[in-house]
Write an enzyme that holds these catalytic residues in place. Structure first.
Site, PDB file in Angstrom:
ATOM      1  N   ASP A   1      -0.114  -8.961  -0.093  1.00 16.21           N
ATOM      2  CA  ASP A   1       0.577  -7.782  -0.609  1.00 16.21           C
ATOM      3  C   ASP A   1      -0.296  -7.262  -1.747  1.00 16.21           C
ATOM      4  OD1 ASP A   1       2.192  -5.899  -1.853  1.00 16.21           O
ATOM      5  OD2 ASP A   1       4.011  -7.126  -1.740  1.00 16.21           O
ATOM      6  N   VAL A   2      -0.904  -6.098  -1.561  1.00 15.26           N
ATOM      7  CA  VAL A   2      -1.846  -5.620  -2.580  1.00 15.26           C
ATOM      8  C   VAL A   2      -1.151  -5.243  -3.884  1.00 15.26           C
ATOM      9  CG1 VAL A   2      -3.593  -4.870  -0.915  1.00 15.26           C
ATOM     10  CG2 VAL A   2      -1.831  -3.250  -1.683  1.00 15.26           C
TER      11      VAL A   2
ATOM     12  N   ASN B   1      -8.415  -0.347   1.781  1.00 22.27           N
ATOM     13  CA  ASN B   1      -7.903   0.556   2.806  1.00 22.27           C
ATOM     14  C   ASN B   1      -6.381   0.541   2.923  1.00 22.27           C
ATOM     15  OD1 ASN B   1      -8.089   2.081   5.514  1.00 22.27           O
ATOM     16  ND2 ASN B   1      -7.129   0.138   6.106  1.00 22.27           N
TER      17      ASN B   1
ATOM     18  N   TYR C   1       2.146  10.127  -2.443  1.00 26.15           N
ATOM     19  CA  TYR C   1       0.975   9.786  -1.637  1.00 26.15           C
ATOM     20  C   TYR C   1      -0.231  10.618  -2.090  1.00 26.15           C
ATOM     21  CZ  TYR C   1      -1.910   9.217   2.598  1.00 26.15           C
ATOM     22  OH  TYR C   1      -2.936   8.954   3.481  1.00 26.15           O
TER      23      TYR C   1
ATOM     24  N   LYS D   1      -3.739   9.195  -3.728  1.00 23.81           N
ATOM     25  CA  LYS D   1      -5.031   9.417  -3.083  1.00 23.81           C
ATOM     26  C   LYS D   1      -5.959  10.233  -3.976  1.00 23.81           C
ATOM     27  CE  LYS D   1      -4.124   7.147   0.687  1.00 23.81           C
ATOM     28  NZ  LYS D   1      -4.817   5.869   0.987  1.00 23.81           N
TER      29      LYS D   1
ATOM     30  N   THR E   1      -3.960   7.019  14.205  1.00 21.25           N
ATOM     31  CA  THR E   1      -3.601   5.675  13.768  1.00 21.25           C
ATOM     32  C   THR E   1      -2.088   5.498  13.853  1.00 21.25           C
ATOM     33  OG1 THR E   1      -3.308   6.363  11.472  1.00 21.25           O
ATOM     34  CG2 THR E   1      -5.522   5.654  12.135  1.00 21.25           C
TER      35      THR E   1
END
Length: 258
Positions: free
Chosen positions: A65-66, A92, A158, A162, A193
């Site tokens: 879990d980052v 990523n 988001y 980013k 994806t």
């Protein structure tokens, strides 16, 4: 060209999409790969591991879990212990959640930034001491066209995360360039994806198909399109490329947004 023989790469979000493609491409180029995956997301990294090892590559996997410094530090140290170094980090791992800003609560905002932005920071922080001792490193992050060259309505957290990666990468490129370390980000457009095909939080299959005619090349991206770009950025040939945000969207953002 773009050979990665003898290099060790840590890749997060490696169970599907861009992360899985990058793992395969790096392994074929000769790198040993440490693959971080998050089992609750429903994707299994073990087929990627089996594909790499059956072809003679060196691969380890770990549930990460980052958002957890302990998890990130553990896979970094595991990679160093097993493979002897950590030369490349591909940060990523990322999530998208669709919600208007007016309905966005503190927890939802924090969760997305903690994965998409802070997760990269944790990975880079863990790897940097090893890279500085070796006087070699490649810090790579998956940003997005959203928040960098175009907007994405109903995804403010988001887009903010980013966009934040760009500032992080630019600063690290300057600060650690004297140590032989480069830092770059890739900003993909619409890539086919699982995340892009999520009908709840992203475009969904219909939206992905509808995006293709708007790209000058007439198609959306494939995960391998980004993986090969990462291969270049991780290679010796890219040693003079640093501090860059490279947009990889087939020139979609230049063709207008209608």
């Amino acid at each position: 060209m773009f050979d990665l023989n003898g290099r060790v790469a840590l890749i997060t979000g490696a169970a599907s999409g861009i992360g899985a493609a990058t793992a395969r491409v790096f392994a074929r180029a000769g790198a040993s790969v440490a693959l971080a995956w998050y089992p609750p997301d429903g994707h299994d990294v073990r087929p990627v591991q089996e594909e790499i090892t059956s072809a003679g590559g060196r691969c380890l996997i770990a549930a990460v879990d980052v958002r957890s410094t302990a998890d990130v530090n553990a896979i970094t140290e595991q990679a160093v212990a097993e493979f002897g170094a950590i030369d490349i980090v591909v940060a990523n791992a990322g999530i998208a959640r669709k919600v208007d800003l007016a309905q966005l609560d503190d927890e939802a905002w924090t969760t997305v930034l903690d994965v998409d932005l802070n997760g990269a920071w944790r990975c880079f922080r863990a790897a940097l001491p090893h890279m500085r001792r070796a006087r070699y490193g490649r810090l790579l992050a998956t940003s997005s066209v959203a928040g960098t060259v175009q907007a994405w309505p109903a995804h403010p957290h988001y887009a903010a995360a980013k966009a934040g990666l760009r500032g992080l990468i630019e600063t690290l490129a300057v600060e650690y360039g004297p140590d032989g370390i480069t830092a770059n980000a890739v900003a993909p457009g619409v890539i086919d994806t699982p995340q892009a095909n999520d009908p709840v939080n992203s475009l969904g299959p219909d939206g992905v198909r509808a995006a293709a005619p708007k790209v000058p090349s007439g198609r959306v991206g494939r995960p391998e399109d980004i993986a090969y770009l990462y291969q270049f950025l991780a290679s010796e040939e890219a040693s003079y490329v640093s501090g860059q945000l490279i947009v990889a969207d087939g020139a979609r953002h230049l063709a207008g947004l209608d």
